[in-house]
Structure formats: structure tokens, C-alpha cells
Scaffold this motif. Structure first.
Motif, PDB file in Angstrom:
ATOM      1  N   SER A  36       0.482  -1.160  -0.008  1.00 42.33           N
ATOM      2  CA  SER A  36       0.340   0.171  -0.219  1.00 42.33           C
ATOM      3  C   SER A  36       0.796   1.464  -0.063  1.00 42.33           C
ATOM      4  CB  SER A  36      -0.858  -0.305   1.249  1.00 42.33           C
ATOM      5  OG  SER A  36      -0.321   0.061   2.356  1.00 42.33           O
ATOM      6  N   PHE A  37       2.236   0.837   0.216  1.00 43.72           N
ATOM      7  CA  PHE A  37       2.878   2.387   0.624  1.00 43.72           C
ATOM      8  C   PHE A  37       4.723   2.358  -0.055  1.00 43.72           C
ATOM      9  CE2 PHE A  37       2.827   1.099   4.533  1.00 43.72           C
ATOM     10  CZ  PHE A  37       4.025   1.259   4.917  1.00 43.72           C
ATOM     11  N   GLU A  38       5.220   3.086  -0.781  1.00 40.91           N
ATOM     12  CA  GLU A  38       6.962   2.710  -0.593  1.00 40.91           C
ATOM     13  C   GLU A  38       7.633   3.424   0.185  1.00 40.91           C
ATOM     14  OE1 GLU A  38       7.625   4.593  -5.503  1.00 40.91           O
ATOM     15  OE2 GLU A  38       5.473   4.012  -5.587  1.00 40.91           O
ATOM     16  N   MET A  39       8.713   2.927   0.793  1.00 41.05           N
ATOM     17  CA  MET A  39       9.113   3.370   1.456  1.00 41.05           C
ATOM     18  C   MET A  39      10.954   3.732   1.426  1.00 41.05           C
ATOM     19  SD  MET A  39       8.647   1.128   4.716  1.00 41.05           S
ATOM     20  CE  MET A  39       9.024   0.153   4.560  1.00 41.05           C
ATOM     21  N   SER A  40      11.477   4.847   1.791  1.00 42.07           N
ATOM     22  CA  SER A  40      13.307   4.152   1.793  1.00 42.07           C
ATOM     23  C   SER A  40      13.640   5.016   3.266  1.00 42.07           C
ATOM     24  CB  SER A  40      13.885   5.356   1.501  1.00 42.07           C
ATOM     25  OG  SER A  40      15.267   5.781   1.316  1.00 42.07           O
ATOM     26  N   LEU A  41      14.218   3.922   3.816  1.00 44.73           N
ATOM     27  CA  LEU A  41      14.443   3.701   5.463  1.00 44.73           C
ATOM     28  C   LEU A  41      16.157   3.870   6.155  1.00 44.73           C
ATOM     29  CD1 LEU A  41      12.459   3.442   7.597  1.00 44.73           C
ATOM     30  CD2 LEU A  41      13.286   1.123   7.773  1.00 44.73           C
ATOM     31  N   PHE A  42      16.615   4.468   6.269  1.00 42.81           N
ATOM     32  CA  PHE A  42      18.101   4.702   6.579  1.00 42.81           C
ATOM     33  C   PHE A  42      17.982   5.292   8.167  1.00 42.81           C
ATOM     34  CE2 PHE A  42      16.458   8.912   4.479  1.00 42.81           C
ATOM     35  CZ  PHE A  42      17.409   9.650   5.190  1.00 42.81           C
ATOM     36  N   ALA A  49      21.025   6.560  17.547  1.00 49.48           N
ATOM     37  CA  ALA A  49      20.169   6.690  16.825  1.00 49.48           C
ATOM     38  C   ALA A  49      18.966   7.292  16.565  1.00 49.48           C
ATOM     39  CB  ALA A  49      21.206   5.055  15.943  1.00 49.48           C
ATOM     40  N   LEU A  50      19.187   7.809  15.053  1.00 48.95           N
ATOM     41  CA  LEU A  50      17.875   8.396  14.415  1.00 48.95           C
ATOM     42  C   LEU A  50      17.373   7.551  13.409  1.00 48.95           C
ATOM     43  CD1 LEU A  50      15.272  10.971  14.163  1.00 48.95           C
ATOM     44  CD2 LEU A  50      17.101  12.088  12.731  1.00 48.95           C
ATOM     45  N   LEU A  51      16.174   7.012  13.350  1.00 49.60           N
ATOM     46  CA  LEU A  51      15.452   6.162  12.441  1.00 49.60           C
ATOM     47  C   LEU A  51      14.581   7.282  11.413  1.00 49.60           C
ATOM     48  CD1 LEU A  51      14.377   3.620  10.580  1.00 49.60           C
ATOM     49  CD2 LEU A  51      12.827   3.585  12.208  1.00 49.60           C
ATOM     50  N   TRP A  52      15.073   7.721  10.460  1.00 43.77           N
ATOM     51  CA  TRP A  52      14.476   8.544   8.975  1.00 43.77           C
ATOM     52  C   TRP A  52      14.027   7.638   8.119  1.00 43.77           C
ATOM     53  CZ3 TRP A  52      16.743  13.468   8.934  1.00 43.77           C
ATOM     54  CH2 TRP A  52      16.298  14.608   8.814  1.00 43.77           C
ATOM     55  N   ALA A  53      12.286   7.837   8.058  1.00 43.30           N
ATOM     56  CA  ALA A  53      12.447   7.188   6.926  1.00 43.30           C
ATOM     57  C   ALA A  53      11.199   8.030   5.969  1.00 43.30           C
ATOM     58  CB  ALA A  53      10.576   5.930   7.484  1.00 43.30           C
ATOM     59  N   VAL A  54      11.047   7.790   4.794  1.00 44.39           N
ATOM     60  CA  VAL A  54      10.725   8.423   3.966  1.00 44.39           C
ATOM     61  C   VAL A  54       9.913   8.152   2.565  1.00 44.39           C
ATOM     62  CG1 VAL A  54      10.557  10.477   1.768  1.00 44.39           C
ATOM     63  CG2 VAL A  54      12.915  10.173   2.742  1.00 44.39           C
ATOM     64  N   ARG A  79      12.172  -0.038  18.711  1.00 44.04           N
ATOM     65  CA  ARG A  79      13.756  -0.657  18.752  1.00 44.04           C
ATOM     66  C   ARG A  79      14.735   0.883  18.345  1.00 44.04           C
ATOM     67  NH1 ARG A  79      10.408  -4.607  15.945  1.00 44.04           N
ATOM     68  NH2 ARG A  79      12.234  -6.199  16.283  1.00 44.04           N
ATOM     69  N   TYR A  80      13.925   2.174  18.388  1.00 44.21           N
ATOM     70  CA  TYR A  80      14.688   3.963  18.299  1.00 44.21           C
ATOM     71  C   TYR A  80      13.515   4.288  19.346  1.00 44.21           C
ATOM     72  CZ  TYR A  80      16.033   1.457  13.640  1.00 44.21           C
ATOM     73  OH  TYR A  80      16.793   0.823  13.236  1.00 44.21           O
ATOM     74  N   GLU A  81      15.049   5.219  19.721  1.00 46.73           N
ATOM     75  CA  GLU A  81      14.618   5.980  21.059  1.00 46.73           C
ATOM     76  C   GLU A  81      13.877   7.516  19.938  1.00 46.73           C
ATOM     77  OE1 GLU A  81      17.170   7.318  24.030  1.00 46.73           O
ATOM     78  OE2 GLU A  81      17.796   5.080  23.683  1.00 46.73           O
ATOM     79  N   GLN A  82      14.017   8.447  18.758  1.00 41.91           N
ATOM     80  CA  GLN A  82      13.779   8.554  17.434  1.00 41.91           C
ATOM     81  C   GLN A  82      13.784   8.253  16.468  1.00 41.91           C
ATOM     82  OE1 GLN A  82      17.800  11.541  18.469  1.00 41.91           O
ATOM     83  NE2 GLN A  82      17.135  12.347  20.007  1.00 41.91           N
ATOM     84  N   VAL A  83      12.457   9.092  16.357  1.00 44.45           N
ATOM     85  CA  VAL A  83      12.160   8.647  14.970  1.00 44.45           C
ATOM     86  C   VAL A  83      11.131   9.554  13.956  1.00 44.45           C
ATOM     87  CG1 VAL A  83      10.333   7.158  13.745  1.00 44.45           C
ATOM     88  CG2 VAL A  83      11.337   6.154  15.602  1.00 44.45           C
TER      89      VAL A  83
END
Length: 872
Positions: A36-42, A49-54, A79-83
Motif C-alpha cells: 500500500s505504500f513505498e518507503m526509503s529507510l535509513f 540513532a535516529l530512524l528516518w523514513a521517507v 527499536r528506536y528512541e528517535q524517529v
């Protein structure tokens, strides 16, 4: 530099992320696939660590988006404190009434995500491009003009160095105890503590205090010490030795630059990491093993390790203590001054069915048992710290017993037992510490006073239970009662009333500082004329309430003392019970008006069915007038600004129910004993709050997973997560399947975190292997537990009265099947949710072997096995 995530199928498309080379970004390639959607994750490489999702969601409707996006959040959020999640969601969040938007907003709110875009981001005026954040402050957000797209660019800044520092610990006076302290103290006491011939309670208490004070000063004198800031309590000499080896190897390698020295440095570094990890594992394992049945202790310890303590930063001084003293005292005096008692005597009375005129003296073994059960909390003015007193009680026990029995037989309470030391505690982190109203007074009473009160409490409660004096519909501070049992009773009545076609008006009353404004003369009169306490016992309570005082202590600074002439003693054992007895006449007033009610301490619930034809609440309004008069006569202040009203039934929100003067208090949602209620009783807000809190704690627990065994980590999961899913879950019977699925989402996330199960693996086999009942069956389990306890005398009488054994009209085999009578209902979706209906139905569906269980432990075991077989 950039990351490219091409579209997996079709022509063109995909997501590109461009970033500066100075940022250390690491793309996450092993991603679960979502249709249902596309994403890029890094990950943005800083600590933490900061999880960044587009994200890009195609505008075409897809029924799986909410489910897919929730699975994505379940897998990554713990799994992440900052998203930070950004992108084109093609969801009109500016139109919150649309079903998809509402479901999406509820979902991100459940995960504590903050949506920062407030304006339109599309040329047609809709907000489609979103910035969702957790643990990352988003500031200076700006929506710019479009140049080559129909979407407007969104610019914002974030703070990567957002962290808190631990406050510096101030020097303090303390005593140091070692292995020889007990022996030295015992020798001193045996040589100096002699029971005098006097039987005066005050003299006995002063003699014990002075002797113990001299002994403790001799064997463990006060010393000034500056506590070390120990952010890692598991570190000890073993870890420090391993760290010294690392530093030694590092100096050697820097000196000779040899490859062998570098290898020694790496080996020593790995040894140090392994040592620290083992120490962490042992530290958490010991905490979990010793407090596996104390969730509040686990939460306090784990939270103190994972989070920087939030301490109000101000210098303690006698002047500041004096200001707090005047503030707390003036608050009570001003509250009482605002109460205007009626000119006529509004008191009601009833004849006492029995008399309690004296206390029984106790034995040394019983006194020692009471001391052993009490929590080791006392006053800073205690001669001996409570923990140490428990150890040396065999030495001082006979003297303590003489003080207690002297007090019980003479009706006098030692004056030193009646002095409280108050410590101001800020109500929640982030409040302004310069505003005194943001602080809660925590009262500390002497430990021996609590021992005396506990003995009096046990004898008084036995008398009250024997003669059925306590209010039936008061669930506060009573064994076998809870907030859940109170809500089950109230909602049972509401469901049955709405099932018959009526509306129900529920009124929640709020009392201001109710425990602090109790009048002592009225309380003594209540004990005498309503409870039946006379003679020496009544004189004991007079002495207990007379000449009480308190002071405020901050660090080593102490204020002067002020008398406590009003209120039941805060922090005492008897205080809550005395307050319940103080409210006894209120139940009579409510019964005279035929208004249903339920109390939980000072929380008052009044509810009245209203016929849709008449729609009159005049009875309730008259009752409220009498309640206000009675409260004023008894110096209890009703906070009318916080009085809340909600209407349940078909006419909710319509003007057909005339609330009269209560119309301004009508609410769409209320908070009742920790449960958020709505007029339709769907519990959407409550379930959202449970999900939000659960995922917060899942993130916290993920930080300690690497340092505890799986068995201990499962204990933490139950203490932090399962307890929240189970709180008042008996109320969830009959709510929508989608709401239950949202709670199931939390349990699934906890199971995946515990077992390391990936997103695309089925969760049902995992739950079965853990022997965890799904949420739906946990609801049934809780209701059936209430039924079993009600049938076997282990539940409140107001629940027991709702259940009746099935009696066939003629001799049938079902007569010996332990079946319950099921009341008839008119509306399936309403009446079937009542405990009086749902409980018997679920009970009758159980196999006979379970219904015949004789003990609670056997019933629980058989019931879990039965429900587990149905679930899987």
C-alpha cells in the motif's frame, strides 16, 4: 550523496533521499514489503540513532494501508528512541471527519507520533505532506512556494543533540551501617534499655526514643557525604579493573604502534564489553527476581536506570521550607474558609447496632508479625531507620510492645507519634518548580506510629466487618475491592438501564482537598454515633487526632512546626478508613432520593436512569442540592467547576434530556477512575491511551533486552505491558472488533520484541508458544474470574448480588450442573454487555469440570487451558 529506492514494479517512480556527505547515514535494505505504500529507510548515525523514513502513498484507495502502516510502526518504533517519518501520504489530514483520516490520526497518536505540518501542502489546499516525529523536536517548520510540482516544499529544522543531564547531588548527612553495627547496637541496648516501672505511655515512648538515639549515634554517627552520581549502578570493581586493562593496553599501543599491541587493545576492549554486559545482566536479573510480583518497584528501578531523574532544581534552605509550610497550611485554611455551612443542622443519624469500647492488648509474636509485614518507610525523625529497626526488633521488641499495649489500654497516643515530616514532591516532570501549587506534600510519619495504627486498624476493621457498618458501595481501601469492580457494577447498571430503553445520567463529583478539611469534632461524633465506638477506644481516637503537627523538610533544611487541627493524617494507616467512616451519612442521603451511587475514596459517582418520555432529572438535582448542603455542613468543599456529567443512551447529545443546572457540566468524554468513557461506551479514547502508553514502555524495555535473559524479559513485558492491557479489560466486552484488534496489535508487538520474530512471520504460533491468551480471550478470562470470586465469597457483595443460581422449575439433570440464571435483555448489543448477563452466559458455556473447581488456583489453571484450546 543520495539513497535511491526504485519502485518494485511498473514504470518509473521510486523514492530518492539526498543528504550531505557530512551526515553519517546508513540505509536499511532488508525491509518488509508493503503493497500500500513505498518507503526509503535509513539511520542517521549519532547517539542515539535516529530512524528516518521517507514514505510515499499512492493516492488510489487501498484498504490495507492502515494495517500495513501499523505493522511498520509496530516493527520499528520499539527499536528506536528517535524517529522521523516524512513524505507524501496523500491523506487529507485537514479533514479529520473522514474515516481514513480518523483511523490514520488515531494510529499515529497511539504511537506517540507528533504531526507538525499545520498548513496546506498541495495546490488544491489540502495537507498531504506530513512530518511525523518521536523524540525529535521539530522547529522552524515552513511551507514554501511550489516551483516545479503541485506539492509545496516543507522545510524544517531538528535538534540532534537533544538530551538531558543528570542533576548534581548535594552533600547530605547519613549513617553508615556495616556488619558489626547490629552487634554493637544490641550490646548498647541490652546495657541501657530497661523498662521503667512507670506505665505512662508518653514516658515509655520518650525513654525508648532517647535510648535508641544514643545507641545509633554511638555505633553509626551522622556523617556528611556527597553522593556519587552513579548513572550505571551495575559497575563495580570487576568492571573498573577491566577498564584499567583497556587503558593500559591503549597507552602501550600509542607508545610503540605495534600490531601486537593493537591486537591486545582490541582483546582487552572486547573483554571489558563482555564484563559490563554480564554485570548488567546480573543487575537486572536480581531486580526482576526479587520484585517479579511488584510492578511498581520494577517500574521505578528500570525507569531510574533508563532515564535521567527529573529533580526540581533549587537550593534547600530553612526559608524555603518555611514558605512551603505556610503554603500547605494556608491551602487547607483557605479551602475551609470558602465553605459556607448551612444555618441549620443537616446531620442525619442512625442507631448503632453494636458497641466497640476497648482495644485488646497484643502479644509479642503478633507485634513482630505486623512489623515484618510493614513497608520500611518512616520519618526522618525516627531514632532508628525502619530497615535497621526490623533487624534489631528482637532486641527492642519487648519495649515496643509495652508502649503499644499501654497506648491501647490507656487510650493515649504518644505525642512524638503524631508529628509528620512533609517533603514536597513535584507532581510531574516539566512543571515550573517555582510554583508551589505544582508540588504535592508527601507526609512521613514515624515507623512505630504505623505499627500502632496497623494493630488498631486490624481490630477496628474486624468490628466493622462483623457488624456490616461500612458503606456497601464504597470500594476504596477495602480488600477484594478495586476500581475495576466498582466500574463493573456501575456499567452493569448503566447497560441494563439503557437496555430497557432509558437514558442514564452519570455525575462525577470532585472534592477539593477532601482528606485535609475533615473536621475532627465531627469525625469523633461520627465514630461515636454512627460506628458505635465508645469508652477507652473513643478516647484513643480523640488522642490520636489531638495535638498533631507537621514540618517541611528539604535536604537537611527543616521548617518550624505547625499544628494540624483539621484533616485525617496523610500517610497514615488509619486515615483512609477514617475518611470512609466520615462519609457514611452520604449514602443514606442518596438512598433517600433513590439515586444510585458508588464511592471510591473521595471520588463520587451518582447515576440515575431517565425515562425518555419525561426526560426529567429533577430527582437528581434535588439530591445534588442536599449533597451540597451536607458537604458544606461537614466542611467538605465541592468543586463545581470540575463536576462532570455524561448521558448514556439513545438520546445522547439531543436536547430531549433536560439537565437543568447541570447542562454546563455535560461532557462528551470523561475520565472515571482511570478509564476514559464516551456516551456510546466504545472506549475508543481509553484504548488509544492504553496503546500509546504501552508502546512508550515497549521502547523503554527494548533498551534492556540485550542485558536480561528471555525469562526475565518476559517478566518485564507482563509487568509493563500486559498489566496495562489487563487493567479494567472486563469493560471491553462487546466493544468493536477493530478496537480489540488495536489492543491485539500491542500484544503482538510485545511478542515480536520478546522472541525477535520478524514482521512477515505469523504471530499466532508465537503467541501459542508463549502460552499468551489473545486480548479477546483475556477479556473473557477476567469476567469469569469475577464470576468465580463472586460465587465463592471473594468478591464485593454488590457483584455477588448480581448472580443467581439457575433453579429449574422441575427435576432436571441441569439442576446439578452449577449453572447460573441468565437475565433476559431487549437489546443484544447493550444488555449483553452487562456483567449480570455476560457473566452467566460465559460461565454456562464452560465445561462442568471447570465450573466445579473448588479453589481459585485450580479454576485459573483449568480456565486458561480451556481458553487456550479455543484460541489456538
Amino acid at each position: 550523496m543520495f539513497f535511491n529506492s526504485p519502485r518494485p514494479s511498473g514504470r518509473g517512480g521510486g523514492i530518492a533521499t539526498v543528504f550531505r556527505s557530512t551526515f553519517k547515514c546508513k540505509q536499511i535494505l532488508s525491509l518488509p514489503s508493503f503493497s500500500s505504500f513505498e518507503m526509503s529507510l535509513f539511520e542517521l548515525g549519532h547517539s542515539p540513532a535516529l530512524l528516518w523514513a521517507v514514505i510515499y502513498r499512492p493516492p488510489k484507495f487501498n484498504k490495507d494501508f492502515i494495517s500495513d502502516f501499523s505493522d511498520f510502526l509496530i516493527y520499528f518504533m520499539p527499536r528506536y528512541e528517535q524517529v522521523l517519518i516524512i513524505g507524501d501520504f496523500n491523506i487529507h489530514v485537514c479533514c479529520p471527519d473522514k474515516p481514513l483520516v480518523k483511523a490514520f490520526l488515531d494510529l499515529i497518536d497511539s504511537f506517540n507520533l507528533t504531526q507538525s505540518v499545520a498548513g496546506p501542502t498541495h495546490e488544491h489546499g489540502h495537507t498531504l505532506d506530513l512530518v511525523l516525529s518521536y523524540g525529535v523536536p521539530v522547529r522552524e517548520l515552513e511551507i514554501c512556494d511550489a516551483v516545479f510540482s503541485d506539492h509545496l516544499p516543507v522545510l524544517f529544522a531538528i535538534d540532534l543533540n537533544y538530551c538531558l543531564t543528570a542533576p548534581c547531588a548535594a552533600p547530605r548527612l547519613c549513617r553508615v551501617f556495616n556488619s558489626s553495627t547490629f552487634t554493637q547496637f544490641s550490646d548498647f541496648i541490652n546495657g541501657n534499655l530497661i523498662i521503667p516501672d512507670s506505665t505512662d505511655t508518653e514516658e515509655l515512648a520518650l525513654h525508648l526514643h532517647s535510648t535508641c538515639q544514643a545507641a545509633i549515634d554511638a555505633v553509626a554517627p551522622l556523617r556528611t557525604r556527597r553522593p556519587k552520581t552513579k548513572l550505571e549502578p551495575w559497575l563495580n570493581e570487576e568492571s573498573r579493573a577491566a577498564r584499567r586493562e583497556c587503558r593500559r593496553a591503549e597507552r602501550k599501543w600509542k607508545k610503540d604502534k605495534l600490531q601486537v599491541s593493537l591486537q591486545i587493545l582490541k582483546d582487552s576492549w572486547h573483554d571489558y564489553q563482555k564484563t559490563v554486559k554480564n554485570l548488567k545482566r546480573n543487575y537486572f536479573s536480581n531486580i526482576i527476581q526479587s520484585n517479579c510480583h511488584k510492578p511498581h518497584v520494577l517500574f521505578k528501578v528500570i525507569d531510574s536506570v533508563l532515564n535521567v531523574p527529573q529533580v526540581a532544581c533549587f537550593e534547600s534552605s530553612p526559608a524555603l521550607c518555611q514558605k512551603f509550610l505556610f503554603f500547605f497550611n494556608d491551602k487547607v485554611l483557605s479551602t475551609r474558609a470558602q465553605i459556607l455551612p448551612p444555618v441549620y443542622d443537616f446531620s442525619v443519624s442512625r442507631p448503632c447496632s453494636a458497641v466497640f469500647d476497648q482495644f485488646e492488648c497484643v502479644s509479642l509474636s503478633y507485634c513482630q508479625e505486623v512489623v515484618g509485614r510493614l513497608n520500611p518507610s518512616g520519618s526522618p525523625n525516627d531514632a532508628v531507620p525502619p530497615r535497621f529497626l526490623k533487624e534489631i526488633f528482637p532486641v527492642v521488641g519487648p519495649f515496643v510492645l509495652s508502649i503499644i499495649n499501654s497506648s491501647l489500654s490507656s487510650g493515649l497516643v504518644p505525642k512524638m507519634f503524631k508529628h509528620a515530616v512533609v517533603r514536597p514532591l513535584i507532581k510531574r516532570p516539566g512543571l515550573d518548580p517555582t510554583v508551589f501549587s505544582n508540588f504535592r506534600p508527601i507526609s512521613n510519619l514515624p515507623f512505630l506510629s504505623k505499627v500502632l495504627e496497623k494493630i488498631v486498624y486490624a481490630q477496628l476493621l474486624a468490628f466493622l466487618d462483623e457488624h456490616n457498618i461500612l458503606e456497601t458501595f464504597q470500594s476504596g481501601f477495602k480488600t477484594q475491592h478495586s476500581t475495576e469492580s466498582a466500574l463493573v457494577k456501575v456499567l452493569n447498571d448503566i447497560f441494563l438501564a439503557t437496555d430497557s430503553g432509558n437514558c442514564v445520567v452519570l455525575v462525577l463529583l470532585d472534592l477539593t482537598a477532601a482528606f485535609d478539611t475533615v473536621d475532627h469534632n465531627i469525625l469523633i461524633s461520627r465514630l461515636e454515633h454512627w460506628v458505635g465506638i465508645r469508652g477507652i477506644a473513643l478516647e484513643w481516637f480523640r488522642s490520636y487526632l489531638k495535638d498533631r503537627s507537621f514540618c517541611v523538610k528539604l535536604g537537611d533544611a527543616v521548617s518550624s512546626s505547625e499544628p494540624l487541627v483539621y484533616g485525617v493524617p496523610q500517610g497514615s494507616v488509619l486515615g483512609p478508613l477514617l475518611f470512609s467512616l466520615y462519609l457514611l451519612p452520604l449514602g443514606t442521603i442518596l438512598r433517600n432520593h433513590s439515586v444510585s451511587f458508588h464511592f471510591y475514596a473521595d471520588d463520587c459517582q451518582l447515576y440515575l436512569p431517565v425515562n425518555k418520555m419525561s426526560s426529567s432529572v429533577s430527582t437528581l438535582l434535588e439530591c445534588l442540592d442536599d449533597i451540597k448542603s451536607w458537604l458544606a455542613f461537614n466542611f467538605l468543599k465541592l468543586n463545581e467547576d470540575k463536576t462532570e456529567v455524561i448521558v448514556f443512551g439513545d438520546s445522547v447529545g439531543s436536547p430531549s434530556v433536560d439537565l437543568g443546572s447541570l447542562v454546563h457540566s455535560n461532557q462528551k468524554n470523561i475520565l472515571n477512575l482511570g478509564i476514559k468513557m464516551d456516551p456510546d461506551l466504545r472506549f475508543d479514547s481509553q484504548i488509544a491511551a492504553v496503546i500509546k502508553s504501552s508502546f512508550f514502555h515497549l521502547r523503554q524495555l527494548a533498551k534492556v533486552k540485550a542485558f536480561v535473559s528471555r525469562q526475565h524479559f518476559e517478566t518485564l513485558i507482563h509487568a509493563f505491558i500486559t498489566s496495562r492491557l489487563d487493567y479494567c479489560n472486563s469493560l471491553y466486552l462487546g466493544v468493536g472488533e477493530s478496537s480489540i484488534n488495536r489492543l491485539q496489535m500491542v500484544q503482538n508487538a510485545a511478542a515480536r520484541l520478546l522472541t525477535g520474530t520478524r514482521k512477515y512471520e505469523h504471530i499466532s504460533p508465537v503467541l501459542a508458544s508463549l502460552h499468551w491468551l489473545p486480548v479477546h480471550f483475556r477479556v473473557h478470562y477476567k469476567i469469569l474470574l469475577f464470576v468465580f470470586k463472586s460465587l465463592h465469597g471473594s468478591a464485593p457483595s454488590y457483584l455477588t448480588d448480581l448472580l443467581h443460581w439457575h433453579t429449574p422449575t422441575r427435576s432436571l439433570r441441569s439442576a446439578n450442573q452449577f449453572l447460573l440464571s441468565v437475565p433476559r435483555t431487549k437489546r443484544k448489543l447493550r444488555g449483553d454487555r452487562a456483567f449480570a448477563v455476560a457473566g452467566p452466559k460465559l460461565w454456562n458455556d464452560l465445561p462442568l469440570s471447570i465450573r466445579q473447581a473448588s479453589t481459585l488456583s485450580v479454576f485459573k489453571s483449568l480456565l486458561k487451558t480451556h481458553l487456550f484450546s479455543l484460541a489456538f
